[in-house]
Design a protein around this motif. Structure first.
Motif, PDB file in Angstrom:
ATOM      1  N   UNK A 218      27.871 -44.882 -43.112  1.00 43.57           N
ATOM      2  CA  UNK A 218      27.142 -44.475 -44.318  1.00 43.57           C
ATOM      3  C   UNK A 218      25.634 -44.584 -44.113  1.00 43.57           C
ATOM      4  N   UNK A 219      25.196 -45.634 -43.444  1.00 43.54           N
ATOM      5  CA  UNK A 219      23.763 -45.796 -43.174  1.00 43.54           C
ATOM      6  C   UNK A 219      23.246 -44.672 -42.283  1.00 43.54           C
ATOM      7  N   UNK A 220      24.021 -44.331 -41.263  1.00 43.63           N
ATOM      8  CA  UNK A 220      23.610 -43.270 -40.344  1.00 43.63           C
ATOM      9  C   UNK A 220      23.637 -41.916 -41.043  1.00 43.63           C
ATOM     10  N   UNK A 221      24.638 -41.678 -41.877  1.00 40.77           N
ATOM     11  CA  UNK A 221      24.697 -40.411 -42.625  1.00 40.77           C
ATOM     12  C   UNK A 221      23.512 -40.282 -43.573  1.00 40.77           C
ATOM     13  N   UNK A 222      23.117 -41.388 -44.188  1.00 36.84           N
ATOM     14  CA  UNK A 222      21.951 -41.385 -45.080  1.00 36.84           C
ATOM     15  C   UNK A 222      20.699 -41.005 -44.288  1.00 36.84           C
ATOM     16  N   UNK A 223      20.538 -41.598 -43.097  1.00 37.60           N
ATOM     17  CA  UNK A 223      19.397 -41.273 -42.258  1.00 37.60           C
ATOM     18  C   UNK A 223      19.429 -39.800 -41.862  1.00 37.60           C
ATOM     19  N   UNK A 224      20.598 -39.320 -41.441  1.00 36.41           N
ATOM     20  CA  UNK A 224      20.726 -37.916 -41.029  1.00 36.41           C
ATOM     21  C   UNK A 224      20.326 -36.968 -42.156  1.00 36.41           C
ATOM     22  N   UNK A 225      20.732 -37.295 -43.373  1.00 35.66           N
ATOM     23  CA  UNK A 225      20.390 -36.470 -44.536  1.00 35.66           C
ATOM     24  C   UNK A 225      18.873 -36.404 -44.718  1.00 35.66           C
ATOM     25  N   UNK A 226      18.230 -37.560 -44.632  1.00 34.08           N
ATOM     26  CA  UNK A 226      16.771 -37.591 -44.775  1.00 34.08           C
ATOM     27  C   UNK A 226      16.092 -36.847 -43.632  1.00 34.08           C
ATOM     28  N   UNK A 227      16.573 -37.044 -42.405  1.00 31.22           N
ATOM     29  CA  UNK A 227      15.957 -36.375 -41.257  1.00 31.22           C
ATOM     30  C   UNK A 227      16.138 -34.864 -41.331  1.00 31.22           C
ATOM     31  N   UNK A 228      17.284 -34.411 -41.835  1.00 35.10           N
ATOM     32  CA  UNK A 228      17.505 -32.973 -42.004  1.00 35.10           C
ATOM     33  C   UNK A 228      16.492 -32.377 -42.977  1.00 35.10           C
ATOM     34  N   UNK A 229      16.199 -33.099 -44.051  1.00 34.46           N
ATOM     35  CA  UNK A 229      15.233 -32.585 -45.021  1.00 34.46           C
ATOM     36  C   UNK A 229      13.820 -32.581 -44.430  1.00 34.46           C
ATOM     37  N   UNK A 230      13.525 -33.539 -43.570  1.00 40.96           N
ATOM     38  CA  UNK A 230      12.208 -33.600 -42.937  1.00 40.96           C
ATOM     39  C   UNK A 230      12.042 -32.479 -41.924  1.00 40.96           C
ATOM     40  N   UNK A 231      13.116 -32.098 -41.247  1.00 39.86           N
ATOM     41  CA  UNK A 231      13.045 -31.028 -40.254  1.00 39.86           C
ATOM     42  C   UNK A 231      12.583 -29.711 -40.865  1.00 39.86           C
ATOM     43  N   UNK A 232      12.810 -29.533 -42.152  1.00 44.80           N
ATOM     44  CA  UNK A 232      12.411 -28.300 -42.822  1.00 44.80           C
ATOM     45  C   UNK A 232      10.909 -28.285 -43.124  1.00 44.80           C
ATOM     46  N   UNK A 233      10.272 -29.445 -43.032  1.00 51.26           N
ATOM     47  CA  UNK A 233       8.831 -29.532 -43.265  1.00 51.26           C
ATOM     48  C   UNK A 233       8.079 -29.155 -41.995  1.00 51.26           C
TER      49      UNK A 233
END
Length: 96
Positions: free
Chosen positions: A17-32
């Protein structure tokens, strides 16, 4: 009392769950656009995830290097670090 297998499964699920949370945030940052602020956000989420994993492992006596103070603010005035106001606000929200 829970069996060892159930405890281990809970631990693994918590780490996932911690890693999935990080992945979600990193995916949103990749769009920036790649900026210092986006790299700082990326660094922060990676550091936060490692902190969470250390905490999880510490609670089950599998890791002794956990330190609650490691995720405390380095500098309370993030604007002085050269961040734009949006990123400074984001960091203040997380470091609270």
């Amino acid at each position: 009392m829970e069996t060892k297998e159930k405890k281990e499964e809970k631990i693994i699920n918590h780490i996932v769950k911690s890693i999935e949370k990080m992945d979600k945030h990193l995916d949103s940052i990749e769009q920036e656009e790649e900026t210092t602020q986006s790299r700082l956000k990326e660094w922060f989420f990676e550091k936060e995830t490692l902190y969470d994993i250390r905490h999880i492992l510490h609670e089950v006596d599998k890791y002794d290097g956990y330190n609650l103070k490691k995720l405390q603010p380095i500098d309370e005035n993030f604007l002085e670090l050269g961040l734009d106001s949006e990123t400074a606000s984001f960091m203040k929200d997380y470091f609270g």
